[in-house]
Write a protein that holds these residues in place. Structure first.
Motif, mmCIF file in Angstrom:
data_model
loop_
_atom_site.group_PDB
_atom_site.id
_atom_site.type_symbol
_atom_site.label_atom_id
_atom_site.label_comp_id
_atom_site.label_asym_id
_atom_site.label_seq_id
_atom_site.Cartn_x
_atom_site.Cartn_y
_atom_site.Cartn_z
ATOM 1 N N THR A 63 0.841 -1.193 0.000
ATOM 2 C CA THR A 63 0.000 0.000 0.000
ATOM 3 C C THR A 63 0.882 1.252 0.000
ATOM 4 O O THR A 63 2.069 1.189 0.325
ATOM 5 C CB THR A 63 -0.905 0.037 1.243
ATOM 6 N N GLU B 237 -1.199 4.961 3.921
ATOM 7 C CA GLU B 237 -2.416 4.158 4.095
ATOM 8 C C GLU B 237 -2.386 3.429 5.434
ATOM 9 O O GLU B 237 -1.337 2.886 5.840
ATOM 10 C CB GLU B 237 -2.530 3.101 2.991
ATOM 11 N N PRO C 73 -4.945 -2.217 5.944
ATOM 12 C CA PRO C 73 -6.316 -2.549 5.505
ATOM 13 C C PRO C 73 -7.000 -3.506 6.478
ATOM 14 O O PRO C 73 -6.351 -4.397 7.054
ATOM 15 C CB PRO C 73 -6.091 -3.219 4.137
ATOM 16 N N PRO D 90 -13.071 4.079 1.735
ATOM 17 C CA PRO D 90 -11.639 4.108 2.073
ATOM 18 C C PRO D 90 -11.124 5.517 2.334
ATOM 19 O O PRO D 90 -10.286 5.717 3.229
ATOM 20 C CB PRO D 90 -10.976 3.489 0.830
ATOM 21 N N ASN E 74 -9.382 6.772 5.760
ATOM 22 C CA ASN E 74 -8.047 7.357 5.733
ATOM 23 C C ASN E 74 -8.020 8.741 6.385
ATOM 24 O O ASN E 74 -7.088 9.084 7.106
ATOM 25 C CB ASN E 74 -7.545 7.424 4.297
ATOM 26 N N ARG F 264 -8.635 8.240 -1.654
ATOM 27 C CA ARG F 264 -8.575 6.817 -1.962
ATOM 28 C C ARG F 264 -7.549 6.602 -3.065
ATOM 29 O O ARG F 264 -7.679 7.144 -4.160
ATOM 30 C CB ARG F 264 -9.924 6.297 -2.455
ATOM 31 N N ASN G 160 -8.496 -2.320 -0.662
ATOM 32 C CA ASN G 160 -8.476 -0.945 -0.177
ATOM 33 C C ASN G 160 -8.572 -0.974 1.341
ATOM 34 O O ASN G 160 -8.695 -2.047 1.934
ATOM 35 C CB ASN G 160 -9.602 -0.111 -0.811
ATOM 36 N N SER G 161 -8.523 0.170 1.984
ATOM 37 C CA SER G 161 -8.391 0.195 3.440
ATOM 38 C C SER G 161 -9.622 -0.322 4.176
ATOM 39 O O SER G 161 -9.513 -0.809 5.298
ATOM 40 C CB SER G 161 -8.049 1.612 3.920
#
Length: 776
Positions: A21, A25, A28, A543, A547, A606, A722-723
Motif C-alpha cells: 500500500t 495508508e 487494511p 476508504p 483514511n 482513496r 483498499n483500506s
C-alpha cells in the motif's frame, strides 16, 4: 510504499497474503480485524426524513420567482425542421422566455428530440405555450425495426460518423474504433483461443438464438434540474443526477465557466439506474435548456421531464439478438463458446452483451463474443444497471441449461465444471443445499409427467462484475472542540445509503456511536466525489473516509501524548474514544478540548486499488465480484402466466459496510430483474415510428404483488483491495435474476422460452413446441 501481511479470502477459505500500500495508508481491514460497527445492520441516517416527506428532492425545490420549463419535441421518427415560429409562444400567458433548440434545416432523428423550449410562471402555462409554437416538419424515411434496419435498402439513420458516448455508468474498457457500415457498427469483441476450431472438435455442439426487449430506466424521479444564475459567471444547479461532478463539468463547459463557478446540489435523488450522468438526459439537452432559459429570463428555472418524455429521451437498455453456440466434451466441459450478438441502442451505440460468457466460464479455452450496434430512429440508450450483462446472462445461462439437458447433466454441475472462481463455486454449492435444489427439480419433473396445469420449476444463474472503485475521492473530517465529528464529501446518495456507511466507518475509527457522526454530502462544494455508477460508490468513498479519520485520530493521539508527556505510540485508543497511558485516561470529550483552534481538520483520499484477492476480473488487476441466484417460478400452462415465487440471492460485495442497506440493494436488484424477466418491453409502432406504451399503464414494471420471497446470503470476501475492503453490489444483484427465472420457467415447462420478457404469448408459443429429449 509499505507491505502488510493480511488474512484474505472468504468463509473457510482464508490464507495469508502480502499487500503493498502507499506509505500513508492505514493497515487494511482483513479477516482478523475485530470491527464493532462496520458491517452491522444499521438504519439509514436519513430514513426518518425520507419516510416523513421532509427530504427534498430536485422535484421538490421551489425558489422565489422560479419559472417552469417545458420542451417542444419532434413528433416524427425522422424529419427535417423546415420552419419554426416562436413569437406566438412569446405572447402566451405567463411566458417569460422562449428558446429555439433545433435550427432550421436540422435533420431530427427520433420522436422526442428537442425542438424548442419555454419558461413560464407555472408548469401548466409552460405546456400550454408549447402549443402556440408553429413548427413545420418535412417527414423523412425512417426505420425502427432492427431487422429491417440491417437490410441494404433500409433508410439510413445516420449520414456521418457515429461517436461512441460513454459515461461513468458504463463498464470500463476501450471504446470500439470500428466505423459505421450502413445502419450497423461492430462493437468490442472478446476473444480467447479459436472458437471455430473448438466447435469443430467438440463432442457435443448446442446452438440457439435468444432475444431480449428494450427496457427503459423508469426511475420514479425523472431527469431534471433547477438552475439559478447567481451572477454573470456564477451558477447554482439542483440536479437529479448520479454524478454531481460530471454535471458541474458539463454546465461549466456549456457556458464557458470555470468548474468552481458552478455549484451543483443533489441532496436526495429518486433513482437513476445508470441513466443520469452529466447535465443532460441521454436524449434531451435538459441542462442546457434550463440554464439558457434561466439566463434569458433572469430567474431560476425548473425543468423536469414528464413520464412520457422519460420513456422517450431518458435512455434505455438496448435489446439483443444473440446466436449462441456451445461446444462441450462428453463430461460437460466447455471447449468452445461463440456468441454473435446484435441490438439497437436507437441512434446511439452500446448494444454489447457484457462479460458473462467470456468472464464466468473462463475454463473454456476457446471463446469469441461479438457484438453489433444496429441504428434505428429511436431515442438513444445509455448505461443501465450492469450495462449489457442481464442480456448476456440470459443468453449464456439459458444455453448452458439447454446444453446440460442435452448431456443429461445437472445445471449446477455443468457450471461447477466450467467456472474457475472459488467464491462463485462455493456459492453454487451453498445454494444447491439451501434451496433444496435436487428435491425441487424432482418435484418439477413429477409435475411435468402428470401434465399438471400449475407447475413449479427452479433455475440458477451466475453473475460477474468488477470492483470499479475510483481513486481521487477527497474526504474532509472535522473534529470539533465540542467533541463533534463531521464527515464531508461531495458524493451524491442515489438511494444506496452511502451517507450511513460513511458514518459507520468514521464511528469505527473513533470508537464513537455512529449517531454522533454528522455526514454532509450532496454538494460540489464539499470536496471531490465520485459518480455513482458501476457499483463504485461505496468502494471509492469509504476508504477515503477511513483514511481521513485515521489521520484525525493520529492527531488526537498526539494531543494525548503531549498531555501525558509520552510518545504517541505509547497511548492506547479505547472504546468510546477514551485514550489511556497506564492509569492516566482522557475521555473523548475532554481530549477534544485540547484541540488548538476551533477544530482538528484532516483530509483523506482513496488511492488506486492495490490487491484483487481471491480472484481478479478478466484482463485487469481489480477483484472480480461473484454472485449466483436460484429462482422458483409457478407457471399456469393454460394461460401462460409466469409468477416468480422465490429468489435465493447469494452475493459477494467484499467487506459489508452496512448489512441493512446491502440487503436493500440486493432486494432492489432482484425486483428490477423480475420486471426485466416478466414484464418490461418498449413497444414501437413500425409504421408510425413511435413508442406506443410511454407510460406506466402499458409499460409495466414489477409491483408489490409481483415481488417474490427474496432470501439473501452475503458472502463476505476479504480482498485486501483498499483500506475498508468495500466493493459494490448495485450491478451484481440484478445481473442473474432474469436468467434464473427463465431457467426456472424452462424447468417447469420442459422447454425453454428463448425471448424476454416471458409474456403469456411467449410461454404458450414455447409450449406448442416439442419438448427436447431428456426433458421428461
Amino acid at each position: 510504499m509499505k507491505q502488510h501481511r493480511l488474512k484474505v479470502g472468504f468463509s473457510q477459505n482464508y490464507r495469508q497474503a502480502v499487500v503493498t500500500t502507499p506509505d500513508d495508508e492505514p493497515r487494511p481491514w482483513d479477516a482478523d480485524s475485530q470491527l464493532t460497527q462496520v458491517g452491522k445492520p444499521t438504519p439509514r441516517i436519513d430514513g426518518v426524513l425520507k419516510v416523513t416527506g421532509a427530504a427534498k428532492y430536485t422535484f421538490d425545490i421551489a425558489l422565489p420567482g422560479m419559472l417552469f420549463a417545458a420542451v417542444l419535441r419532434c413528433p416524427h421518427p425522422c424529419a427535417k425542421l423546415v420552419a419554426l415560429d416562436l413569437q406566438p409562444a412569446e405572447r402566451a400567458e405567463g411566458v417569460r422566455a422562449v428558446l429555439a433548440v433545433a435550427e432550421i434545416g436540422d435533420r431530427l432523428l427520433y420522436a422526442g428530440q428537442d425542438v424548442a423550449a419555454v419558461a413560464a410562471t407555472s408548469a401548466t402555462l409552460a405546456r400550454e405555450a408549447l402549443a402556440e409554437i408553429v413548427a413545420t416538419f418535412e417527414p423523412l424515411p425512417f426505420v425502427v425495426d432492427p431487422s429491417r434496419a440491417q437490410q441494404p435498402d433500409a433508410p439510413a439513420v445516420h449520414q456521418g460518423a457515429v461517436q461512441e458516448r460513454r459515461t461513468e455508468g458504463d463498464e470500463p474498457g476501450e471504446a470500439s474504433a470500428a466505423k459505421r457500415r450502413g445502419n450497423t457498427r461492430p462493437g468490442r469483441s472478446q476473444k480467447r483461443g479459436q472458437a471455430a476450431k473448438g466447435l469443430r472438435r467438440a463432442h457435443t455442439v448446442f446452438e440457439a438464438t435468444y432475444t431480449t426487449a428494450v427496457q427503459t430506466h423508469s426511475a420514479l424521479e425523472s431527469h431534471g434540474l433547477v438552475v439559478r444564475w447567481d451572477g454573470p459567471k456564477a451558477m447554482t444547479a439542483w440536479a437529479s443526477t448520479q454524478s454531481i461532478f460530471s454535471t458541474r463539468r458539463d454546465l461549466a463547459d456549456m457556458f464557458d465557466l470555470e468548474a468552481n463557478q458552478v455549484r451543483v446540489i443533489t441532496e436526495y435523488m429518486g433513482g437513476g439506474f445508470g441513466g443520469k450522468f452529466g447535465a443532460n438526459a441521454p436524449g434531451s439537452s435538459v441542462g442546457w435548456i434550463a440554464a439558457s432559459l434561466a439566463r434569458k429570463a433572469q430567474a431560476p428555472v425548473k425543468l423536469m421531464c414528464q413520464r412520457d418524455e422519460e420513456h422517450l429521451v431518458g435512455g434505455n437498455r438496448p435489446d439483443s439478438r444473440q446466436r449462441v453456440r456451445l461446444g462441450a466434451d462428453s463430461r460437460g466441459r466447455l471447449v468452445a463458446v461463440h456468441v454473435q450478438a446484435s441490438g439497437t441502442a436507437g441512434i446511439a451505440t452500446g448494444a454489447g452483451v457484457g462479460r458473462n460468457a467470456f468472464g464466468i466460464y473462463s475454463r473454456c479455452p476457446n471463446t469469441l463474443v461479438e457484438s453489433l450496434d444496429v441504428f434505428t430512429n429511436a431515442g438513444p440508450s445509455t448505461a443501465f444497471r450492469a450495462p449489457g450483462h442481464p442480456q448476456g446472462a440470459f443468453a449464456i445461462e439459458s444455453a448452458l441449461d439447454e446444453l446440460a439437458l442435452a448431456l443429461g447433466q445437472d445445471p449446477v454441475d455443468i457450471r461447477l465444471a466450467n467456472d474457475g472462481h472459488p467464491v462463485r463455486r462455493y456459492q453454487l454449492e451453498l445454494g444447491r443445499e439451501r434451496f433444496e435444489w435436487t428435491r425441487r427439480r424432482e418435484h418439477a419433473r413429477a409435475q411435468r409427467r402428470r401434465n399438471t396445469r400449475l407447475r413449479r420449476g427452479v433455475g440458477v444463474a451466475s453473475s460477474i462484475w468488477g470492483d470499479y472503485s475510483n481513486p481521487g475521492v477527497v474526504v474532509t473530517v472535522v473534529v470539533g472542540r465540542d467533541a463533534s465529528i463531521e464527515v464531508r464529501n461531495g458524493v451524491q446518495d442515489i438511494g444506496g445509503g452511502i451517507g450511513t456507511s460513511m458514518a459507520l466507518v468514521a464511528a469505527e475509527v473513533f470508537g464513537r456511536p455512529h449517531d454522533r457522526v454528522r455526514v454532509h454530502i450532496g454538494d460540489s462544494e464539499l470536496g471531490s466525489g465520485v459518480g455513482s455508477g458501476g457499483s463504485s460508490t461505496t468502494g471509492s468513498v469509504t476508504p477515503a473516509v477511513r483514511n481521513a479519520c485515521e489521520k484525525a485520530r493520529a492527531g488526537l493521539l498526539e494531543l494525548a501524548a503531549t498531555k501525558f508527556g509520552v510518545a504517541a505510540n505509547k497511548v492506547q485508543w479505547e472504546a468510546g474514544g477514551r485514550v489511556r497511558f497506564g492509569r492516566q485516561t482522557l475521555e473523548f470529550e475532554e481530549l477534544c478540548k485540547h484541540i488548538s483552534g476551533d477544530a482538528l481538520v484532516t483530509t483523506g483520499s482513496r488511492p488506486k486499488t492495490y490487491a484483487s484477492h481471491p480472484y481478479a476480473y478478466p484482463g485487469s488487476s481489480v477483484p472480480q465480484i461473484a454472485g449466483v441466484q436460484f429462482a422458483e417460478v409457478e407457471v399456469d400452462t393454460w394461460t401462460g402466466l409466469v409468477r416468480c415465487t422465490q429468489v435465493l440471492a447469494i452475493h459477494d460485495c467484499g467487506r459489508v459496510m452496512n448489512e441493512l442497506t446491502v440487503r436493500s440493494q440486493i432486494n432492489g436488484g432482484v425486483i428490477g430483474g423480475v420486471g426485466y424477466a416478466l414484464f418490461e418491453e418498449r413497444v414501437m409502432d413500425n409504421d408510425l415510428g413511435v413508442m406506443v406504451n410511454a407510460n406506466f399503464e402499458q409499460y409495466k414494471i414489477a409491483g408489490a404483488r409481483d415481488v417474490p420471497q427474496i432470501d439473501i446470503v452475503l458472502t463476505q470476501v476479504v480482498t485486501g483491495s483498499n483500506s475498508t475492503g468495500a466493493v459494490g453490489i448495485g450491478e451484481p444483484a440484478t445481473i442473474p435474476t432474469a436468467a434464473a427465472i427463465a431457467n426456472a420457467t424452462a424447468n417447469a415447462l420442459g422447454v425453454h422460452v428463448r425471448s424476454l420478457p416471458l409474456t403469456p404469448r411467449q410461454v404458450l408459443a414455447a409450449l406448442s413446441r416439442p419438448s427436447p429429449q431428456g426433458a421428461a
